[in-house]
Design an enzyme around this catalytic site. Structure first.
Site, PDB file in Angstrom:
ATOM      1  N   TYR A  96       0.841  -1.194   0.000  1.00  0.00           N
ATOM      2  CA  TYR A  96       0.000   0.000   0.000  1.00  0.00           C
ATOM      3  C   TYR A  96       0.874   1.240   0.000  1.00  0.00           C
ATOM      4  O   TYR A  96       2.041   1.202   0.407  1.00  0.00           O
ATOM      5  CB  TYR A  96      -0.972   0.014   1.182  1.00  0.00           C
ATOM      6  N   ASP A 270      -3.628   2.030  16.366  1.00  0.00           N
ATOM      7  CA  ASP A 270      -2.906   0.766  16.572  1.00  0.00           C
ATOM      8  C   ASP A 270      -1.885   0.896  17.696  1.00  0.00           C
ATOM      9  O   ASP A 270      -1.753   0.011  18.546  1.00  0.00           O
ATOM     10  CB  ASP A 270      -2.175   0.348  15.291  1.00  0.00           C
TER      11      ASP A 270
END
Length: 316
Positions: A96, A270
């Site tokens: 990505y 995260d």
């Protein structure tokens, strides 16, 4: 120290290049929501107690290529156990790219349709994971961990989680909802509701859950998860106070420090999750653990990329 197994997808990350720019200026790394959380749990655990190591394990599927090998080596250097990484001949990790705007908000482009991580439960690896349950005090997954799987493997993942919970293990879950990974919202909601009764703690981001479930307040988000069977809920809200509640009727807010030099919000949630689990594993109260997590996330959003150095952070 307790050991928590994190399961999901890690991808190659290309950051720093904008469309039309010279790709040589881009930085190649790797990241993924559950891998980020595992990394920040390991790093925060060492800050809380330098004698501690081996607090996190990572479960995924990769190839046997140079990029996959480099990922595994880096995780091991961070003290993350990798013996449950499935290595598949001929497979490759996904890729990505990240573009960030002037306020640090990011947008992504993905190449992951054939990513090895989609096969994490295939080839008998689900049984290998089951056989390792006794090693782990906790099992962490996200909505992305579920979304990348085939419908059959999603059900298999829920069965894995249910069996682990039935054996007394604690399951930690972050919806981390990404609409483009799901066929529709109804499917995502059904899967999240199916896994909720087996989870101990959920760590959602309010904006994600509000968009999917229609929540109008963090309190509504917290109560909805408690009603679904959770013991403890921690609702992240960016720079706003973090809301927490539990089934004992306790609740509260923890106000984060003010951050003015945000450059990249990648991995904010995260890193919060990983640091929170590290602090809870060290015996911190939920409010103190949230404060630790806010401090780590605050550092992360002031640096570029998902995985940044936090070795100089101090916790009071």
């Amino acid at each position: 120290m307790p050991q928590i197994a994190f399961i999901g997808e890690c991808m190659l990350e290309l950051s720093g290049a904008q469309p039309g720019s010279v790709f040589g200026a881009a930085k190649l790394g790797f990241a993924g929501d559950t891998l980020n959380a595992a990394t920040y749990m390991a790093r925060t655990s060492r800050l809380l107690d330098p004698a501690q190591s081996g607090t996190a394990a990572y479960i995924t599927a990769l190839g046997r290529d140079a990029y996959s090998n480099a990922m595994i080596a880096a995780w091991q250097a961070d003290g993350i156990a990798t013996d449950l990484v499935r290595e598949i001949d001929g497979a490759l990790p996904g890729l990505y790219t990240i573009q960030t705007d002037a306020t640090g908000e990011r947008s992504f482009s993905y190449w992951r349709d054939q990513a090895a991580a989609k096969q994490v439960l295939a080839g008998g690896h689900d049984q290998t994971i089951k056989n390792a349950f006794a090693r782990f005090d906790g099992f962490y997954l996200s909505g992305i961990s579920l979304a990348i799987l085939s419908p059959a493997d999603r059900q298999n993942m829920i069965r894995l989680v249910a069996e682990y919970a039935d054996q007394g293990g604690k399951v930690y879950f972050d919806t981390n909802h990404r609409p483009r990974l799901w066929p529709d919202a109804k499917t995502a909601i059904e899967i999240y509701q199916a896994i909720a009764p087996y989870c101990d703690t959920v760590l959602p981001t309010f904006d994600d859950d509000a968009a999917l479930f229609g929540d109008t307040s963090v309190q509504q988000t917290g109560q909805r998860w408690l009603d679904a069977g959770l013991r403890e809920v921690v609702v992240k809200s960016g720079g706003a106070p973090t809301y927490w509640c539990n089934r004992d009727g306790q609740s509260g807010f923890v106000t984060p420090p003010v951050i003015t030099d945000i450059v990249d919000t990648t991995s904010a949630g995260d890193s919060f999750n990983g640091a929170f689990l590290a602090a809870r594993s060290h015996g911190n109260s939920i409010e103190d653990a949230i404060a630790v997590a806010q401090k780590v996330a605050g550092r992360v959003i002031c640096r570029h990329g998902a995985l940044v150095d936090i070795s100089d952070l101090k916790f009071g």
